[in-house]
Design an enzyme around this catalytic site. Structure first.
Site, short mmCIF file in Angstrom:
data_model
loop_
_atom_site.label_atom_id
_atom_site.label_comp_id
_atom_site.label_asym_id
_atom_site.label_seq_id
_atom_site.Cartn_x
_atom_site.Cartn_y
_atom_site.Cartn_z
N HIS A 1 -3.47 -6.17 2.42
CA HIS A 1 -2.54 -7.13 3.02
C HIS A 1 -3.15 -8.50 3.29
O HIS A 1 -2.48 -9.39 3.83
CB HIS A 1 -1.98 -6.58 4.34
CG HIS A 1 -1.02 -5.43 4.15
ND1 HIS A 1 -0.54 -4.69 5.19
CD2 HIS A 1 -0.47 -4.92 3.02
CE1 HIS A 1 0.29 -3.76 4.72
NE2 HIS A 1 0.33 -3.87 3.41
N GLU B 1 -4.77 -2.51 9.16
CA GLU B 1 -4.01 -2.99 10.32
C GLU B 1 -4.69 -2.66 11.65
O GLU B 1 -5.10 -1.52 11.86
CB GLU B 1 -2.61 -2.35 10.33
CG GLU B 1 -1.86 -2.58 9.04
CD GLU B 1 -0.52 -1.83 8.99
OE1 GLU B 1 -0.02 -1.36 10.03
OE2 GLU B 1 0.02 -1.73 7.87
N LYS C 1 9.67 5.26 7.31
CA LYS C 1 10.00 4.06 6.52
C LYS C 1 11.21 4.44 5.67
O LYS C 1 11.08 5.27 4.76
CB LYS C 1 8.85 3.68 5.60
CG LYS C 1 7.62 3.07 6.29
CD LYS C 1 6.47 2.98 5.31
CE LYS C 1 5.34 2.09 5.80
NZ LYS C 1 4.12 2.23 4.96
N SER D 1 0.87 -1.19 0.00
CA SER D 1 0.00 0.00 0.00
C SER D 1 0.90 1.23 0.00
O SER D 1 0.98 1.99 0.95
CB SER D 1 -0.93 0.00 1.22
OG SER D 1 -0.21 -0.01 2.42
P1 PGA Z 1 3.04 -1.25 3.08
O1 PGA Z 1 2.07 -1.12 4.34
O2 PGA Z 1 4.37 -1.64 3.55
O3 PGA Z 1 2.34 -2.29 2.26
O4 PGA Z 1 3.03 0.11 2.41
C1 PGA Z 1 2.45 -0.61 5.56
C2 PGA Z 1 1.67 0.59 5.99
O5 PGA Z 1 0.75 1.05 5.27
O6 PGA Z 1 1.95 1.14 7.04
ZN ZN Z 2 0.48 2.88 6.86
#
Ligand code: PGA
Ligand code: ZN
Length: 436
Positions: free
Chosen positions: A159, A168, A342, A39
């Protein structure tokens, strides 16, 4: 000094190719493996894929491998950078070599692999653990902070194959007294959750999604949170374990509306204020302490509106993509109060650290994150302690690519204890651990 750079195509946790980089100095070889999202945010740095449909469905990374081997590696060796003190210069040099604003030529996956391996080499050359090296790079001071793990125990969205729109649902053992205890509590709840799901939906309902959380045949967020409440209560941890939600709403944003039925046959559309009202209800009804990407990255006004009345941590993931320019815009618009970090969204370690420092200067929190396509590389564990962010998410406490990070954090906690260095578990202060 870097004397050799090697790259190889290996696999991530979804069975897709990813890049592995090895950097050699006088202290030996230092390795990294790069993760990959599903995502993903629109403004993320470019992950270079070969796009040859007949090979790994187009997901090969042989071009990125070649870019490390033939372009980045030789250039870095020639430059003679000192990995102990010049990570920023190394990263900046690679950005220049790439020459595009989003690392589209050489690939953010290629560049990040080298950056992470160089950070490991730098730590070894300096003779310090990676978390201490990264802390130095960020200029963080004070006692070390062990984070609260936010364990993603229920998976939906893109996911998993169930019909739940939200991606999540996490449990956060804020009431633990150490990282090790937080993992024990998290695992106990995770295992109890499996029993609760089995009792309600049968044993076939306990398969897991991409981040190793269960993906039972539920649809509504209330059903997910009820399952979590039951599992937590059954274990006797009510009050000690809080919840967090990442709906990853960009995935179901269409024409200005949010379709919670996007994985079902029938649409279930909410307006942005309608979705905001749903979040307020969930926060009121359940111990939800963190909400990530409640609105899409193209729906900035809804973020601003929601933030006016939001009393909990409001994290920008797709909205910010660990990018200082996006952070500045979001701050201007008063869109959120926390940044998801990230490393592969931006593509170098030093740019990720710069984004974290900017977030801190805004008075925001920092939430470190894995990707849904992960590897056994545990870099983000050291990064979390190095930056003292107070919390991270690395999926459920299950399967190697997720537990590698939690195991590394337990190692770090043991090491700090053994060496007598001052440290604390973030606990209830996960948002602002510097106030500990
Ligand atoms: P992704 O999902 O690693 O598939 O982008 C993680 C998130 O959205 O936090
Ligand atoms: Zn996220």
């Amino acid at each position: 000094m870097i004397t050799a750079v090697r790259a190889s195509q290996r696999l991530d946790s979804r069975g897709n190719p990813t890049i592995q980089v090895d950097v050699k100095t006088s202290k030996g070889w230092f390795r990294s493996l790069v993760p990959s999202g599903a995502s993903t945010g629109l403004h993320e740095a470019v992950e270079l894929r070969d796009k040859i449909k007949s090979v790994y469905g187009g997901k090969g990374v042989e071009t990125a491998v070649k870019n490390v081997q033939d372009v980045i590696g030789p250039a870095l060796i020639e430059k003679g950078f000192d990995v102990r003190t010049q990570l920023k210069e190394i990263d900046q040099f690679m950005r220049k070599l790439d020459g595009t604003p989003n690392k589209a030529r050489l690939g953010a996956n290629a560049i990040l692999g080298v950056s992470m391996a160089c950070a490991r080499a730098g730590a070894a050359e300096k003779g310090v653990p990676l978390y201490e090296f990264l802390r130095g790079e960020a200029g963080v001071e004070g006692p070390f902070v062990l984070p609260v793990p936010f364990l993603n125990v229920l998976n939906g969205g893109v996911h998993s194959g169930n019909k739940m729109a939200f991606q999540e649902f996490m449990i956060a053992p804020v009431g633990a007294t150490s990282f090790e205890e937080s993992i024990r509590i998290g695992c106990e709840v995770y295992h109890r959750l499996k029993e609760v799901i089995t009792a309600k939906h049968g044993p076939t309902a306990t398969g897991v999604g991409d981040e190793e959380g269960f993906a039972p045949p539920i649809v509504l967020p209330q059903q997910a949170l009820d399952l979590l409440e039951t599992a937590v209560a059954d274990c006797g941890y009510t009050g000690k374990v809080k919840f967090a939600i990442d709906p990853a709403s960009s995935e179901f944003f269409r024409d200005g509306l949010y379709d919670l039925g996007f994985k079902q046959e029938t649409r279930n559309v909410l307006t942005p204020p309608g979705l905001g009202e749903l979040y307020h209800q969930l926060i009121y009804q359940y111990p939800v302490v963190l909400l990530e990407d409640p609105f899409a990255e193209e729906d900035g006004d809804s973020w601003t509106e929601f933030n006016k009345t939001c009393k909990i941590e409001l994290v920008g993931d797709d909205l910010l993509v660990t990018n200082v320019e996006r952070l500045r815009i979001a701050r201007e618009k008063k869109a959120c109060n926390s940044m998801l970090l990230k490393v592969n969204q931006i593509g170098t370690v030093s740019e990720a650290i710069a984004a974290a420092n900017l977030a801190t200067s805004f008075g925001w929190s920092i939430f470190v994150s894995h990707r849904s396509g992960e590897t056994t590389d545990d870099f983000i564990a050291d990064l979390t302690v190095g930056l003292g962010t107070g919390h991270l998410k690395s999926g459920a406490p299950c399967r190697g690519e997720r537990t590698a990070k939690y195991n590394r954090l337990m190692d770090i906690e043991s090491e700090l204890k053994a060496t007598g260095k001052p440290y604390q578990y973030a606990g209830e202060n996960f948002r602002f651990p510097q106030n500990l």
